[in-house]
Motif scaffolding. Sequence first.
Motif, short mmCIF file in Angstrom:
data_model
loop_
_atom_site.label_atom_id
_atom_site.label_comp_id
_atom_site.label_asym_id
_atom_site.label_seq_id
_atom_site.Cartn_x
_atom_site.Cartn_y
_atom_site.Cartn_z
N SER A 119 0.80 -1.24 0.00
CA SER A 119 0.00 0.00 0.00
C SER A 119 0.82 1.28 0.00
O SER A 119 0.26 2.37 -0.11
N ILE A 120 2.14 1.17 0.16
CA ILE A 120 2.96 2.39 0.19
C ILE A 120 4.12 2.25 -0.79
O ILE A 120 4.53 1.15 -1.14
N PRO A 121 4.67 3.38 -1.22
CA PRO A 121 5.88 3.32 -2.06
C PRO A 121 7.11 3.00 -1.21
O PRO A 121 7.09 3.16 0.02
N ALA A 122 8.15 2.55 -1.86
CA ALA A 122 9.44 2.43 -1.20
C ALA A 122 10.00 3.83 -0.94
O ALA A 122 9.61 4.80 -1.58
N THR A 123 10.91 3.92 0.02
CA THR A 123 11.62 5.17 0.27
C THR A 123 13.10 4.96 -0.01
O THR A 123 13.72 4.03 0.55
N ALA A 124 13.65 5.78 -0.90
CA ALA A 124 15.06 5.68 -1.28
C ALA A 124 15.75 6.99 -0.92
O ALA A 124 15.29 8.07 -1.30
N PHE A 125 16.84 6.91 -0.20
CA PHE A 125 17.58 8.07 0.29
C PHE A 125 18.86 8.18 -0.53
O PHE A 125 19.60 7.21 -0.67
N ILE A 126 19.12 9.36 -1.09
CA ILE A 126 20.35 9.59 -1.86
C ILE A 126 21.13 10.72 -1.19
O ILE A 126 20.57 11.78 -0.89
N ASN A 127 22.41 10.47 -0.95
CA ASN A 127 23.28 11.45 -0.30
C ASN A 127 24.36 11.90 -1.27
O ASN A 127 25.01 11.07 -1.91
N HIS A 128 24.52 13.21 -1.39
CA HIS A 128 25.48 13.78 -2.33
C HIS A 128 26.45 14.73 -1.65
O HIS A 128 26.08 15.42 -0.68
N ASN A 129 27.68 14.76 -2.17
CA ASN A 129 28.63 15.84 -1.93
C ASN A 129 28.98 16.03 -0.46
O ASN A 129 29.17 17.14 0.01
N ILE A 130 29.14 14.90 0.27
CA ILE A 130 29.62 15.05 1.65
C ILE A 130 31.08 15.50 1.64
O ILE A 130 31.51 16.26 2.49
N HIS A 131 31.84 15.03 0.64
CA HIS A 131 33.21 15.48 0.46
C HIS A 131 33.21 16.56 -0.62
O HIS A 131 32.92 16.29 -1.79
N SER A 132 33.55 17.75 -0.22
CA SER A 132 33.27 18.91 -1.07
C SER A 132 34.11 18.98 -2.33
O SER A 132 33.65 19.49 -3.35
N LEU A 160 8.16 7.80 -9.81
CA LEU A 160 7.37 8.74 -9.01
C LEU A 160 6.25 8.04 -8.26
O LEU A 160 5.97 8.36 -7.10
N ASP A 161 5.60 7.09 -8.90
CA ASP A 161 4.47 6.41 -8.28
C ASP A 161 4.90 5.43 -7.20
O ASP A 161 4.14 5.19 -6.25
N ASN A 162 6.10 4.87 -7.34
CA ASN A 162 6.48 3.76 -6.47
C ASN A 162 7.64 4.05 -5.53
O ASN A 162 8.05 3.17 -4.78
N VAL A 163 8.16 5.28 -5.57
CA VAL A 163 9.29 5.63 -4.72
C VAL A 163 9.10 7.04 -4.18
O VAL A 163 8.72 7.95 -4.93
N VAL A 164 9.38 7.20 -2.91
CA VAL A 164 9.61 8.53 -2.33
C VAL A 164 11.12 8.70 -2.27
O VAL A 164 11.81 7.98 -1.53
N THR A 165 11.64 9.61 -3.09
CA THR A 165 13.08 9.87 -3.12
C THR A 165 13.39 11.02 -2.18
O THR A 165 12.84 12.10 -2.30
N VAL A 166 14.26 10.76 -1.22
CA VAL A 166 14.73 11.80 -0.30
C VAL A 166 16.19 12.07 -0.66
O VAL A 166 17.05 11.18 -0.53
#
Length: 902
Positions: A119-132, A160-166
């Motif tokens: 009943s809910i989308p997956a949640t995928a977390f993407i992290n960028h540019n921690i090392h400048s 878009l329908d199946n993922v919440v991208t953070v």
Amino acid sequence: MHAASALRLAALALSFLLAAPPAAARQIPTPEEHFGYPMGADKQLARWDEILEYFHVLEAASDRVQITTVGPTTLGNDFVSVTISSPNNLRRLEEIRSASRQIAEGRVSRAEAERIASSIPATAFINHNIHSTEIGSSQTSVQLVYELVTRSDDVTREILDNVVTVLVPSANPDGQIMVTDWYRQNVNTEYERARMPWLYHYYSGHDDNRDFFQANLVETRYWMELMYRQAYPQLYLDQHQMGSSGPRIFVPPYPDPMNPDVHPLQWQQLRFIGGGMVADLQSAGKQGVVTGSMYRIWGQEGALTGRYHNIVALLTETASARIASPDTVALSALERGAAPGRGLSEYGFQMAFVDPWMGGEWTLGDIVDYQMIAAISFLEQSARFREHYLMGRWQMASETIARGETEGPGAYVIPIDQADPLAAAELVDKLILQGLEVHQATAAFSAIPQTDVWDTPEEGTLATSGETEAEADSLEEAEVDEVEEAIEGSERLFPAGSWIVLGAQPGRAAVLDLLEPRNRRLQREWPNGPYVRSYDGAAYTMPLQMGVEAVRIDADEIGAMVPAMSARIVAPPVPEANQWYAISAEVTRSHQVAARLLDAGISVSKARTEGGPVFLVPAADRLARAALSELASEIGITVTADPQGISDVAAQTKARIGLYQGWAASMDEGWTRLVLEDFDFAYETLTNTAVQTPHLEDRFDVIILPAEISLNHLIEGDTGDETPPEFRGGIGEDGVDNLKQFVRKGGTLVTFDRADELVLQRFDVPVRDALEGVAAEDFFLPSSILRVELDPDHPLSMGSPAEVAAKWANGRAYEPTGFGGEAGRVEAVGRWASDPDRVLMSGMLHGSDRLAGKGAILDVEYGSGRILMYGFRVQHRGQTHGTYKLLFNALLKSDPRPATEP
């Protein structure tokens, strides 16, 4: 992923970069229209404020994206998260987060988990540019958000329908600004390729991704809040860059060894999704993809710690250009970059590297291309197999809880009545912040300790310290039997308020890695080859590093308890005193209190009492009680009145501290600043010019030379033509002479770790490093936690126990040479444990006899002053609270004598 799907995705990813958006989205400016150049263009960088401006343009024009300002960074810039999904998903975001939390906790039934997953989308977390300086992903984030916001093709709709991208587009906005500004200042000049001469995180520099279990940096705390308290993702992608000599991109799976405490399903899911990313990169014609090699991720390395919480955590490392300038890489350089120990036996075809890139020009645009394809592949697989990953996190959590119930550990108790309850509370708050379940006892209870965490190695470990595997097993059995005999039938009473960390919880793997001493097995790269080294540390055991007691017990012995949301200690009211107020010097924060009181003009003395060492404040000072009440409320420090058996009273003053900061951008210098500021010790930054100015003794009492600066760089500095003239040079010979004179005339020179090279080579002291010239085969010690035995009568040891845990990260083993020289008496304030079998407390070590009994901290008499040589970093990355006092006692002194003089 099927080949047809991979080909379609590759074509789609390329079209993202090349094709115009559909007509419905054309009112939204493309990145090129907004910035004046496409993302990845040669010699062009979008600055953080410009990126935020563009994100807000997208948010205003689209119902697919939400921008959240999480808070100010260290230097006051905005730290943001970008959430992208279908309008319907964004409308029910709180519902999705609540359901994702239930999945993460793993305590609902399988039937209920399946209902939620459907009943809910997956949640995928993407992290960028921690090392400048790995600037590409900050540019990739712009392109990625734009494409997801504007495109309407089938794959985008599926995502878009199946993922919440953070998305965290930059985990270090301050550094993104620094690197961009430095590059813009020098581009198209002879200094275009110059290295930025300061840290790109104000405190930590490149070490900011080593903070993800202690969270000393505000940016890390924001990330943890998003990860463990808001989003509850099932999947995580961290996009980094690596050196330019070698493969073009690394994609998981990771090579052995891997931590077996992590649920095995995660390794299989990681292999599955990583394989899809590799296939999609290959389908797009991207050469130089390496997988299953190079990056050994065992412990608390970087922002990948989510794997200890059942989050499938992927790292990509794309080859770097020269910031935004193209780089030409020769095949010979690539071959040199494939050194043994990096996972590739040679630069050429092998199963980990089936299509080598053979050299040529490499650009920022290439980095964006590779990262875009990897990110879209990650999101498409998250969408296509969303129920698989949702149920995977639930299964890992539920089975991990069950494993804790059957295999242990039962629980760890962190007593509230220990010598330093404030350090214990800080440790507990760090555990809570990273998503671990912590409880607090509502009543006192008795339990039998199972393991003395200071002395007993982890069960099941193999050969260390040079023993054979059989010898190690035999030794462990004997030690465990000895401890068990000593504690058999002996109960301990734990007071109400003590904290309890259960082993049967979803984050059990993190509990073990963070609270349990580790005694890791030594492995070789190949038969008779070098020892296998972890990517960063071999052990992180927080109670040892922070000087906190954690007692392992059986879960059945725990009484009533409630969940702990925070661990703040409320101090009792300050009592009336006749002569003295007293604060235990065993509490590390007592040094902060002393520093604050001295700043307020209130007298402070050190003394010994029947109850242990204390700081004394005269009751006759009319400001004292009010100031102590305020500090007790703010810090949680306990103040007592009129202790018994007072002796050796010595009035204190704050030392005038100089902290060296050259153009080498020492991360250890940054962490030292963070610790000094956290504990309210004022300091002055000492530049090369300042050190070259005579009469340092007129301005400073203590000068600190941090680690990570070689002797040559200290004296000579940068001399290359690529470096702008104003950032060249070091302290020079005049600076060396001035430091000698500073000590001769009564100053205290402090060196951490290998900063002592200046003293060993230029100060003519009768000391050498016993490890100098020892072969790697005879001594192997990656970053681990070792035992130091202290001289309890030395002033630097005041408030410390007889033994402390020291974090080794390229340290020293001091021994006398016997020759005279200018130095006077040399005292060993601390020694590595005299028994070789007791040197290692957590981690891995071969050759402990090379350390045993050797000096770990020296106090060297030199003229009228002192040289304090710390053979390890007492303030390592702001994490080793348990050894801070060994430094702080040098920063409070009995005027006018040096800090270490009785």
